[in-house]
Design a protein around this motif. Sequence first.
Motif, PDB file in Angstrom:
ATOM      1  N   GLU A   3     -12.458 -24.428  43.113  1.00 46.45           N
ATOM      2  CA  GLU A   3     -12.333 -23.000  42.834  1.00 46.45           C
ATOM      3  C   GLU A   3     -11.346 -22.813  41.702  1.00 46.45           C
ATOM      4  N   PRO A   4     -11.531 -21.759  40.886  1.00 50.90           N
ATOM      5  CA  PRO A   4     -10.573 -21.527  39.807  1.00 50.90           C
ATOM      6  C   PRO A   4      -9.220 -21.099  40.365  1.00 50.90           C
ATOM      7  N   LEU A   5      -8.155 -21.457  39.664  1.00 48.35           N
ATOM      8  CA  LEU A   5      -6.819 -21.032  40.085  1.00 48.35           C
ATOM      9  C   LEU A   5      -6.649 -19.531  39.896  1.00 48.35           C
ATOM     10  N   TYR A   6      -7.198 -19.011  38.829  1.00 52.32           N
ATOM     11  CA  TYR A   6      -7.075 -17.591  38.499  1.00 52.32           C
ATOM     12  C   TYR A   6      -8.485 -17.018  38.343  1.00 52.32           C
ATOM     13  N   PRO A   7      -9.096 -16.544  39.432  1.00 51.90           N
ATOM     14  CA  PRO A   7     -10.519 -16.206  39.402  1.00 51.90           C
ATOM     15  C   PRO A   7     -10.903 -15.050  38.492  1.00 51.90           C
ATOM     16  N   ASN A   8     -10.020 -14.153  38.144  1.00 51.31           N
ATOM     17  CA  ASN A   8     -10.412 -12.978  37.364  1.00 51.31           C
ATOM     18  C   ASN A   8      -9.894 -13.006  35.933  1.00 51.31           C
ATOM     19  N   GLN A   9      -9.620 -14.161  35.388  1.00 47.80           N
ATOM     20  CA  GLN A   9      -9.074 -14.219  34.040  1.00 47.80           C
ATOM     21  C   GLN A   9     -10.024 -14.934  33.088  1.00 47.80           C
ATOM     22  N   GLY A  10     -11.002 -14.200  32.581  1.00 49.88           N
ATOM     23  CA  GLY A  10     -11.849 -14.702  31.517  1.00 49.88           C
ATOM     24  C   GLY A  10     -13.010 -15.570  31.946  1.00 49.88           C
ATOM     25  N   TYR A  11     -13.177 -15.815  33.210  1.00 50.71           N
ATOM     26  CA  TYR A  11     -14.311 -16.613  33.630  1.00 50.71           C
ATOM     27  C   TYR A  11     -15.515 -15.703  33.826  1.00 50.71           C
ATOM     28  N   PRO A  12     -16.699 -16.194  33.572  1.00 49.60           N
ATOM     29  CA  PRO A  12     -17.869 -15.344  33.773  1.00 49.60           C
ATOM     30  C   PRO A  12     -17.989 -14.924  35.232  1.00 49.60           C
ATOM     31  N   GLN A  13     -18.219 -13.640  35.426  1.00 43.90           N
ATOM     32  CA  GLN A  13     -18.361 -13.129  36.771  1.00 43.90           C
ATOM     33  C   GLN A  13     -19.817 -12.817  37.040  1.00 43.90           C
ATOM     34  N   GLN A  14     -20.203 -12.939  38.277  1.00 47.02           N
ATOM     35  CA  GLN A  14     -21.569 -12.623  38.641  1.00 47.02           C
ATOM     36  C   GLN A  14     -21.737 -11.119  38.686  1.00 47.02           C
ATOM     37  N   ALA A  15     -22.892 -10.668  38.210  1.00 48.55           N
ATOM     38  CA  ALA A  15     -23.189  -9.245  38.259  1.00 48.55           C
ATOM     39  C   ALA A  15     -23.476  -8.854  39.701  1.00 48.55           C
ATOM     40  N   PRO A  16     -23.070  -7.639  40.095  1.00 51.94           N
ATOM     41  CA  PRO A  16     -23.361  -7.214  41.470  1.00 51.94           C
ATOM     42  C   PRO A  16     -24.861  -7.055  41.664  1.00 51.94           C
ATOM     43  N   PRO A  17     -25.329  -7.211  42.877  1.00 50.93           N
ATOM     44  CA  PRO A  17     -26.769  -7.079  43.121  1.00 50.93           C
ATOM     45  C   PRO A  17     -27.221  -5.652  42.832  1.00 50.93           C
ATOM     46  N   PRO A  18     -28.461  -5.486  42.384  1.00 51.41           N
ATOM     47  CA  PRO A  18     -28.934  -4.141  42.067  1.00 51.41           C
ATOM     48  C   PRO A  18     -29.003  -3.270  43.319  1.00 51.41           C
ATOM     49  N   GLN A  19     -28.662  -2.014  43.134  1.00 46.38           N
ATOM     50  CA  GLN A  19     -28.682  -1.054  44.230  1.00 46.38           C
ATOM     51  C   GLN A  19     -30.006  -0.294  44.192  1.00 46.38           C
ATOM     52  N   HIS A  20     -30.688  -0.232  45.304  1.00 42.05           N
ATOM     53  CA  HIS A  20     -31.958   0.486  45.395  1.00 42.05           C
ATOM     54  C   HIS A  20     -31.770   1.679  46.326  1.00 42.05           C
TER      55      HIS A  20
ATOM     56  N   PHE B 269      -8.235 -25.293  38.033  1.00 44.57           N
ATOM     57  CA  PHE B 269      -8.981 -25.280  39.289  1.00 44.57           C
ATOM     58  C   PHE B 269      -8.206 -26.017  40.365  1.00 44.57           C
ATOM     59  N   HIS B 270      -8.616 -25.833  41.610  1.00 48.04           N
ATOM     60  CA  HIS B 270      -8.046 -26.619  42.697  1.00 48.04           C
ATOM     61  C   HIS B 270      -9.171 -27.037  43.635  1.00 48.04           C
ATOM     62  N   TYR B 271      -8.952 -28.140  44.300  1.00 43.81           N
ATOM     63  CA  TYR B 271      -9.956 -28.747  45.177  1.00 43.81           C
ATOM     64  C   TYR B 271      -9.929 -28.057  46.531  1.00 43.81           C
ATOM     65  N   VAL B 272     -11.111 -27.632  47.022  1.00 44.24           N
ATOM     66  CA  VAL B 272     -11.175 -26.967  48.324  1.00 44.24           C
ATOM     67  C   VAL B 272     -11.880 -27.805  49.381  1.00 44.24           C
ATOM     68  N   GLY B 273     -12.450 -28.935  49.001  1.00 38.46           N
ATOM     69  CA  GLY B 273     -13.093 -29.825  49.961  1.00 38.46           C
ATOM     70  C   GLY B 273     -14.573 -29.965  49.726  1.00 38.46           C
ATOM     71  N   SER B 274     -15.138 -31.048  50.200  1.00 35.63           N
ATOM     72  CA  SER B 274     -16.571 -31.347  50.092  1.00 35.63           C
ATOM     73  C   SER B 274     -17.075 -31.296  48.655  1.00 35.63           C
ATOM     74  N   GLY B 275     -16.261 -31.735  47.721  1.00 38.54           N
ATOM     75  CA  GLY B 275     -16.668 -31.757  46.327  1.00 38.54           C
ATOM     76  C   GLY B 275     -16.693 -30.397  45.663  1.00 38.54           C
ATOM     77  N   GLN B 276     -16.091 -29.394  46.278  1.00 37.82           N
ATOM     78  CA  GLN B 276     -16.094 -28.037  45.746  1.00 37.82           C
ATOM     79  C   GLN B 276     -14.737 -27.706  45.131  1.00 37.82           C
TER      80      GLN B 276
END
Length: 110
Positions: free
Chosen positions: A77-94, A68-75
């Motif tokens: 982010e992962p260094l490699y966002p698409n490698q094995g980390y749980p991803q959020q499901a897209p919102p349902p389409q109506h 991870f790397h520090y982005v500020g205000s105590g936040q």
Amino acid sequence: MVRTSDVALILIAILFPPAAAAIITGCSCDLLINILLTILGYFPGHIHAFWLIYKKMQAEERYGNGGFHYVGSGQYEPLYPNQGYPQQAPPPQHNQQAPYYGATGQYSAA
């Protein structure tokens, strides 16, 4: 899990909170905030340094050590966002249109 580096950061934060903030965030706005809080009162500087350490420990649990790397205000982010980390499901389409029943209450495709 508390690592040896986290224990060292806690000891540094007890002795001099801006040093711990500098180690965690580098030269950032959070370092300036910690310096000002320490000048205003030693205890507020401690609280801010311990909060930064806590947020770093949370990032280590979530992304792994060094992933991870520090982005500020105590936040963080992962260094490699698409490698094995749980991803959020897209919102349902109506996209489906609701059936039209009209005045009679009977279904008709309008």
